[in-house]
Design an enzyme around this catalytic site. Structure first.
Site, PDB file in Angstrom:
ATOM      1  N   TYR A  31      26.405  10.674  37.124  1.00 12.67           N
ATOM      2  CA  TYR A  31      26.080  11.961  36.502  1.00 12.67           C
ATOM      3  C   TYR A  31      27.305  12.836  36.262  1.00 12.67           C
ATOM      4  O   TYR A  31      27.219  14.062  36.312  1.00 12.67           O
ATOM      5  CB  TYR A  31      25.028  12.711  37.344  1.00 12.67           C
ATOM      6  CG  TYR A  31      23.768  11.894  37.554  1.00 12.67           C
ATOM      7  CD1 TYR A  31      22.902  11.643  36.494  1.00 12.67           C
ATOM      8  CD2 TYR A  31      23.455  11.345  38.803  1.00 12.67           C
ATOM      9  CE1 TYR A  31      21.756  10.870  36.678  1.00 12.67           C
ATOM     10  CE2 TYR A  31      22.311  10.574  38.985  1.00 12.67           C
ATOM     11  CZ  TYR A  31      21.478  10.355  37.920  1.00 12.67           C
ATOM     12  OH  TYR A  31      20.341   9.599  38.099  1.00 12.67           O
ATOM     13  N   TYR A  65      24.268  22.392  39.851  1.00  9.06           N
ATOM     14  CA  TYR A  65      23.481  22.259  41.088  1.00  9.06           C
ATOM     15  C   TYR A  65      24.191  22.818  42.311  1.00  9.06           C
ATOM     16  O   TYR A  65      23.712  22.641  43.436  1.00  9.06           O
ATOM     17  CB  TYR A  65      23.179  20.777  41.395  1.00  9.06           C
ATOM     18  CG  TYR A  65      22.780  19.938  40.220  1.00  9.06           C
ATOM     19  CD1 TYR A  65      21.607  20.200  39.516  1.00  9.06           C
ATOM     20  CD2 TYR A  65      23.562  18.869  39.801  1.00  9.06           C
ATOM     21  CE1 TYR A  65      21.241  19.415  38.437  1.00  9.06           C
ATOM     22  CE2 TYR A  65      23.202  18.079  38.723  1.00  9.06           C
ATOM     23  CZ  TYR A  65      22.041  18.359  38.040  1.00  9.06           C
ATOM     24  OH  TYR A  65      21.681  17.590  36.976  1.00  9.06           O
ATOM     25  N   GLY A  71      16.468   7.740  43.480  1.00 12.86           N
ATOM     26  CA  GLY A  71      16.530   8.872  44.393  1.00 12.86           C
ATOM     27  C   GLY A  71      17.366   8.699  45.629  1.00 12.86           C
ATOM     28  O   GLY A  71      17.672   9.686  46.301  1.00 12.86           O
ATOM     29  N   GLU A 131      14.433   1.983  41.256  1.00 16.83           N
ATOM     30  CA  GLU A 131      15.349   2.214  40.114  1.00 16.83           C
ATOM     31  C   GLU A 131      16.549   3.036  40.554  1.00 16.83           C
ATOM     32  O   GLU A 131      16.735   4.169  40.101  1.00 16.83           O
ATOM     33  CB  GLU A 131      14.603   2.996  39.022  1.00 16.83           C
ATOM     34  CG  GLU A 131      13.448   2.263  38.412  1.00 16.83           C
ATOM     35  CD  GLU A 131      12.488   3.201  37.694  1.00 16.83           C
ATOM     36  OE1 GLU A 131      12.543   4.431  37.882  1.00 16.83           O
ATOM     37  OE2 GLU A 131      11.667   2.684  36.936  1.00 16.83           O
ATOM     38  N   PRO A 132      17.372   2.509  41.448  1.00 16.73           N
ATOM     39  CA  PRO A 132      18.520   3.305  41.895  1.00 16.73           C
ATOM     40  C   PRO A 132      19.539   3.507  40.777  1.00 16.73           C
ATOM     41  O   PRO A 132      19.834   2.577  40.023  1.00 16.73           O
ATOM     42  CB  PRO A 132      19.127   2.449  43.019  1.00 16.73           C
ATOM     43  CG  PRO A 132      18.682   1.055  42.709  1.00 16.73           C
ATOM     44  CD  PRO A 132      17.334   1.174  42.046  1.00 16.73           C
ATOM     45  N   GLY A 133      20.027   4.726  40.673  1.00 16.99           N
ATOM     46  CA  GLY A 133      21.095   5.015  39.716  1.00 16.99           C
ATOM     47  C   GLY A 133      22.333   5.425  40.491  1.00 16.99           C
ATOM     48  O   GLY A 133      23.298   4.684  40.643  1.00 16.99           O
ATOM     49  N   CYS A 168      36.672  28.261  30.040  1.00 16.86           N
ATOM     50  CA  CYS A 168      36.737  29.724  30.078  1.00 16.86           C
ATOM     51  C   CYS A 168      35.570  30.330  30.838  1.00 16.86           C
ATOM     52  O   CYS A 168      34.807  31.132  30.287  1.00 16.86           O
ATOM     53  CB  CYS A 168      36.764  30.243  28.650  1.00 16.86           C
ATOM     54  SG  CYS A 168      38.094  29.489  27.740  1.00 16.86           S
ATOM     55  N   GLU A 169      35.350  29.894  32.056  1.00 18.53           N
ATOM     56  CA  GLU A 169      34.270  30.462  32.869  1.00 18.53           C
ATOM     57  C   GLU A 169      34.691  30.416  34.325  1.00 18.53           C
ATOM     58  O   GLU A 169      35.254  29.408  34.763  1.00 18.53           O
ATOM     59  CB  GLU A 169      32.999  29.603  32.796  1.00 18.53           C
ATOM     60  CG  GLU A 169      32.506  29.363  31.437  1.00 18.53           C
ATOM     61  CD  GLU A 169      31.007  29.102  31.385  1.00 18.53           C
ATOM     62  OE1 GLU A 169      30.311  29.325  32.385  1.00 18.53           O
ATOM     63  OE2 GLU A 169      30.569  28.681  30.315  1.00 18.53           O
TER      64      GLU A 169
HETATM   65  N1  LLP Z   1      14.122   6.636  37.796  1.00 20.34           N
HETATM   66  C1  LLP Z   1      13.728   7.765  37.190  1.00 20.34           C
HETATM   67  C2  LLP Z   1      12.416   7.800  36.544  1.00 20.34           C
HETATM   68  C3  LLP Z   1      14.568   8.884  37.168  1.00 20.34           C
HETATM   69  O1  LLP Z   1      14.170  10.005  36.574  1.00 20.34           O
HETATM   70  C4  LLP Z   1      15.833   8.821  37.791  1.00 20.34           C
HETATM   71  C5  LLP Z   1      16.737   9.970  37.782  1.00 20.34           C
HETATM   72  C6  LLP Z   1      16.215   7.609  38.401  1.00 20.34           C
HETATM   73  C7  LLP Z   1      15.332   6.535  38.389  1.00 20.34           C
HETATM   74  C8  LLP Z   1      17.544   7.432  39.082  1.00 20.34           C
HETATM   75  O2  LLP Z   1      17.656   8.320  40.143  1.00 20.34           O
HETATM   76  P1  LLP Z   1      18.879   8.247  41.172  1.00 20.34           P
HETATM   77  O3  LLP Z   1      18.769   6.954  41.922  1.00 20.34           O
HETATM   78  O4  LLP Z   1      20.125   8.303  40.394  1.00 20.34           O
HETATM   79  O5  LLP Z   1      18.673   9.423  42.025  1.00 20.34           O
HETATM   80  N2  LLP Z   1      21.714  14.835  37.066  1.00 20.34           N
HETATM   81  C9  LLP Z   1      21.251  14.919  38.429  1.00 20.34           C
HETATM   82  C10 LLP Z   1      20.341  13.766  38.775  1.00 20.34           C
HETATM   83  C11 LLP Z   1      19.161  13.626  37.851  1.00 20.34           C
HETATM   84  C12 LLP Z   1      18.275  12.442  38.163  1.00 20.34           C
HETATM   85  C13 LLP Z   1      17.312  12.201  37.048  1.00 20.34           C
HETATM   86  N3  LLP Z   1      16.466  11.079  37.227  1.00 20.34           N
HETATM   87  C14 LLP Z   1      22.446  14.992  39.368  1.00 20.34           C
HETATM   88  O6  LLP Z   1      23.567  14.949  38.908  1.00 20.34           O
HETATM   89  O7  LLP Z   1      22.280  15.121  40.570  1.00 20.34           O
END
Ligand code: LLP
Length: 442
Positions: A401, A344, A259, A300-302, A371-372
């Site tokens: 993402y 979003y 998050g 769990e940073p993504g 085409c949008e």
């Molecule tokens: N852990 C869990 C259980 C999650 O569901 C997620 C993301 C993460 C970790 C990693 O979150 P982050 O650190 O990346 O915020 N597609 C959307 C974001 C969807 C996030 C889904 N879950 C976007 O492009 O903003």
């Protein structure tokens, strides 16, 4: 947001850490010239700074310690999985497909955490048996009573577990917190498909059920309140909200999920908090609410690992100078490689890598080739006035993402991905070909 002149050059703080402006005003990343990269690999092209990726993984491990997992949904391929694992991270996967790629990259199962709000029997089977002779994944994060029933069913079959150790699991709970972010990526509120509600008593019931299953070992609690969160308050409130519940269970692990947000725009730079600020604030909150420092606190940073590591390169194909209100600049990709604006309303900056320090005085909307009308990459941006057809245009902060949510809409082949480092570029994902578009046809 602070008031910042949008026509100013791109803020270099949005770019990957090895980005440098050469003497002629053009940009290199990892010592590699971006225009040359576009020529060699074609466009659209995702360019990831390997050093930036490694640095962010190392920061995650230093800030959170052993067990911090990379949220692979942000961007996953074998090279990315290997890199995160090499730098000491676990991998968080949310489907059988993500699990399959992580395993194919050689990440040991015990460093993988299996998520998902609707894990199928097959996916759970993969998590319990990730390969011949292999014990189950490091953690299964249990999300529903149906999943508990499925696990029980699988565990009844003799020889399901490959060791005499029970499978470690965590329980995902919802703390009833509304994080300030887009409603599509908000997950901590009561009205959600994810996890077990603490308030309704479902979480306690699930704990009791899990504790009764001898082949499962409930090691901790998991919570994830949403994504692209730019203030610490919601995370702090989350820990406060679940403290009583957690302390009472006397478990050894607490995971706060992902998050942590990143800046996408020049105007957002001052809002960003870094990995160690995030971790330190939450450790302090745990202390304040009486959660023992023996508890392993993880995350769990993504996005925070990969977003700013990449820029996407496109070629400008048409320029329509409408006069008022703006110019339309169309590039050779769009919502198929970055659906975030259409999904979003996400905003991005754009710049020309040949003239990074140029003022951007042309009010422009950067659009794709689909085409949008909603196929927009930069809704209300600015570009240098001398922009021309054939220019290479870059959009920064596209490492998270983008590729992972890419589609073949309008039968657009998927873009290529390169990693750059030490003046070298290596192709990690090939560009799809037109023949690839037919590979599933019968
Ligand atoms: N852990 C869990 C259980 C999650 O569901 C997620 C993301 C993460 C970790 C990693 O979150 P982050 O650190 O990346 O915020 N597609 C959307 C974001 C969807 C996030 C889904 N879950 C976007 O492009 O903003």
């Amino acid at each position: 947001m602070t008031a910042i002149d949008p026509t100013e050059p791109i803020n270099l703080a949005l770019l990957p850490c090895t980005a440098e402006v050469s003497s002629d005003g053009s940009l290199t990343i990892g010592g590699v010239d971006l225009i040359a990269l576009a020529k060699e690999f074609g466009t659209p092209l995702f360019v990831y700074d390997e050093e930036h990726l490694r640095l962010r993984c190392r920061q995650a491990v230093t800030s959170w310690g052993e067990g911090v997992a990379y949220g692979t949904k942000a961007f996953l391929c074998k090279e990315m999985a290997k890199l995160a694992y090499q730098e000491g991270m676990w991998l968080d996967v949310a489907t059988g497909g993500e699990l399959y790629v992580a395993l194919a990259a050689g990440v040991p199962a015990d460093h993988i955490k299996m998520h998902g709000n609707n894990k199928s029997l097959e996916e759970l089977q993969m998590a319990l048996h990730p390969g011949v002779g292999k014990a189950g994944v490091g953690r299964i994060v249990v999300d529903s009573f149906d999943e508990i029933r499925r696990l029980e069913e699988l565990l009844k079959a003799p020889g399901t577990l490959r060791t005499d150790q029970p499978q470690p699991v965590m329980l995902r709970v919802t703390p009833g917190i509304d994080a300030h972010t887009h409603s599509h990526v908000m997950t901590g509120q009561e009205d959600t498909k994810f996890g077990f509600s603490i308030a309704s008593g479902a979480a306690v019931q699930a704990v009791e059920k899990l504790m009764d299953i001898k082949d499962l070992n409930l090691v901790g609690i998991h919570v994830h309140i949403g994504s692209q969160i730019l203030e610490l308050e919601a995370f702090v409130k989350t820990i406060e909200a679940l403290a009583d519940f957690f302390i009472h269970l006397d478990l050894g692990e607490l995971c706060i999920g992902g998050g942590l947000g990143v800046a996408y725009l020049n105007s957002e730079i001052p809002l960003v908090s870094d990995m160690s600020t995030w971790a330190d604030a939450l450790k302090q909150t745990c202390k304040k609410v009486g959660i023992s420092d023996k508890v392993k606190l993880t995350a769990e940073p993504g996005r925070a690992i990969v977003a700013q590591a990449a820029v996407t390169l496109y070629k400008v194909g048409t320029i329509k100078k409408l006069g008022q209100p703006r110019t339309y600049v169309a590039v050779d990709g769009g919502m198929s490689d970055n659906p975030r604006p259409i999904l979003y309303g996400s905003e991005y900056e754009a710049f020309l890598p040949r003239a990074v320090l140029s003022d951007r005085r042309e009010r422009a909307r950067v659009v794709g080739k689909h085409c949008e009308s909603g196929d927009v990459l930069v809704h209300d941006g600015y570009l240098p006035q001398d922009i021309e057809v054939g220019d290479i245009l870059a959009i920064p902060v596209t490492g998270a993402y983008g590729y992972s949510m890419a589609s073949n809409y309008n039968k657009q082949p998927k873009a290529a991905v390169v990693f750059v480092k030490d003046k070298q570029a290596r192709l990690v994902l090939k560009r799809e070909s037109y023949e690839d578009l037919l590979r599933l046809e019968q």
